[in-house]
Design a protein around this motif. Structure first.
Motif, PDB file in Angstrom:
ATOM      1  N   UNK A 129       0.811  -1.205   0.000  1.00  0.00           N
ATOM      2  CA  UNK A 129       0.000   0.000   0.000  1.00  0.00           C
ATOM      3  C   UNK A 129       0.852   1.266   0.000  1.00  0.00           C
ATOM      4  N   UNK A 130       1.913   1.280   0.791  1.00  0.00           N
ATOM      5  CA  UNK A 130       2.730   2.497   0.850  1.00  0.00           C
ATOM      6  C   UNK A 130       3.464   2.714  -0.463  1.00  0.00           C
ATOM      7  N   UNK A 131       3.924   1.618  -1.099  1.00  0.00           N
ATOM      8  CA  UNK A 131       4.588   1.746  -2.401  1.00  0.00           C
ATOM      9  C   UNK A 131       3.599   2.204  -3.461  1.00  0.00           C
ATOM     10  N   UNK A 208      -8.068   5.571  -1.562  1.00  0.00           N
ATOM     11  CA  UNK A 208      -9.390   4.947  -1.572  1.00  0.00           C
ATOM     12  C   UNK A 208      -9.370   3.634  -2.348  1.00  0.00           C
ATOM     13  N   UNK A 209      -8.784   3.672  -3.528  1.00  0.00           N
ATOM     14  CA  UNK A 209      -8.774   2.493  -4.389  1.00  0.00           C
ATOM     15  C   UNK A 209      -7.969   1.367  -3.754  1.00  0.00           C
ATOM     16  N   UNK A 210      -6.798   1.681  -3.205  1.00  0.00           N
ATOM     17  CA  UNK A 210      -5.973   0.655  -2.594  1.00  0.00           C
ATOM     18  C   UNK A 210      -6.656   0.024  -1.385  1.00  0.00           C
ATOM     19  N   UNK A 211      -7.324   0.838  -0.573  1.00  0.00           N
ATOM     20  CA  UNK A 211      -8.014   0.308   0.597  1.00  0.00           C
ATOM     21  C   UNK A 211      -9.102  -0.675   0.224  1.00  0.00           C
ATOM     22  N   UNK A 212      -9.918  -0.306  -0.764  1.00  0.00           N
ATOM     23  CA  UNK A 212     -11.015  -1.179  -1.181  1.00  0.00           C
ATOM     24  C   UNK A 212     -10.490  -2.408  -1.918  1.00  0.00           C
TER      25      UNK A 212
END
Length: 368
Positions: A129-131, A208-212
């Motif tokens: 996620x951080x990358x 938002x996209x990465x979380x979902x």
């Protein structure tokens, strides 16, 4: 000892059932029907938040408090799923060694592999996620979007104006819209605007996209295993497991759908939440279809199946525990300024919904 005593299968010629082999599978008609029932109920629960959020008529018809309940109830479900329905079964599957009456090599009992895999999965989600956030933010900056938030047109009642940077001429930013938003958030009543606001809407698009996407990955993995298990489980346990899985998939779908609903996507990408809901809803039926196709030769207790199930459940548990604690609890409550200043009644309502979802989902772990 006479053969009539029936105490020794080698003497009597009888065959002892192999505990690591496939169990007899009947009720084929009900199992096939279960595919469509689970598909329909999962799709309904997952699409409810998405459709209610994005269809103006339903937005006006459904009270905001109903959607607020669905959102936080679903978040609690995700948290309980990670611990009770994923990590605990992974421990059981990878701990079913020969010494414990299972089918795995005793080497699997020399280390708590389920916890280690879950820990690795959680950390890898964080790193990915951080990358992705860094790369995605750089990409957005190149095309002129930077850290701006994407506002979806046609969704009246949402926060239409995001925090904007100061004007280039040095004039102060108008705070009238921000004041109106604060007034809504501080209002103790469950108004439509408050009920349909979400902390994730203030995040950059890539976040938002990465979380979902992370949440979707975890629940889809898990759903395939659930479908396989239901398809090959013994007749004596099928009915109870079937009923429990219906509720399990509905509640989990409600949690996922609540997050899909709040994706602030650019125009032309409104289909994404609906595709995500359909993909999740189809996973358990796909797993069931595969399980029914190989039901004569597959046992979830066999060594290969136990390892595959345990590893996948452990991976998914790390994904969902990270998502529930970081994306849902931390971002929605701790880092959400609305809950720093809102009424105690609204905070209590949200926390109660969260606890109710987690509690009911944890209770379902008694049967599945």
């Amino acid at each position: 000892m006479s053969a009539a005593d029936g105490l020794d299968p080698e003497i009597t010629g009888g065959e002892e059932e192999d505990p690591c082999g496939p169990s007899p599978v009947g009720k084929l008609g009900l199992r096939i029907g279960a595919i469509f029932i689970i598909l329909a109920t999962s799709l309904f629960a997952t699409l409810f938040p998405v459709v209610t959020k994005r269809v103006a008529v339903l937005r006006r018809a459904v009270p905001g408090a109903v959607f607020e309940f669905a959102k936080f109830f679903g978040s609690g479900v995700i948290l309980a799923t990670g611990f009770i329905h994923l990590l605990e079964p992974a421990v059981d599957a990878l701990g079913s060694t020969r010494d414990n009456g299972g089918c795995l090599s005793n080497a699997w009992g020399e280390y708590p592999y389920a916890f280690g895999i879950s820990l690795t999965s959680l950390y890898m989600v964080f790193v990915i996620q951080i990358i992705a956030f860094r790369l995605g933010s750089a990409r957005l900056a190149k095309i002129g979007m930077g850290q701006r938030h994407i506002h979806v047109s046609g969704h009246g009642g949402h926060v239409a104006e995001q925090d904007a940077p100061p004007a280039t001429n040095g004039s102060p930013v108008s705070v009238s819209s921000i004041d109106r938003e604060k007034a809504l958030l501080n209002d103790s009543s469950s108004s439509l605007e408050v009920g349909y606001s979400d902390a994730s809407e203030q995040n950059p698009l890539i976040a938002q996209v990465m979380g979902v996407a992370t949440l979707e990955f975890g629940v889809c993995f898990h759903s395939v295993i659930i479908g396989l298990t239901l398809a090959v489980t013994g007749d004596s346990e099928f009915n109870v497991l079937f009923i429990v899985i219906i509720f399990h998939q509905m509640f989990e779908g409600l949690g996922l759908g609540s997050r899909l609903a709040f994706l602030q996507l650019p125009d032309g990408y409104g289909w994404v939440p609906f595709t995500g809901a359909l993909a999740y809803s189809a996973m358990s039926p796909i797993g069931m279809a595969i399980g029914l196709g190989v039901r004569e030769g597959l046992s979830m207790e066999a060594a290969g199946a136990a390892i595959a199930s345990g590893v996948l459940d452990a991976i998914s548990s790390g994904v969902l525990i990270y998502t529930a604690t970081v994306e849902l609890i931390a971002h929605e409550f701790i880092f959400n300024k609305a809950y720093h200043t809102c009424s105690w009644g609204r905070l209590t309502f949200s926390l109660t919904c969260f606890a109710l979802g987690a509690g009911i989902m944890a209770l379902l772990g008694k049967w599945a």
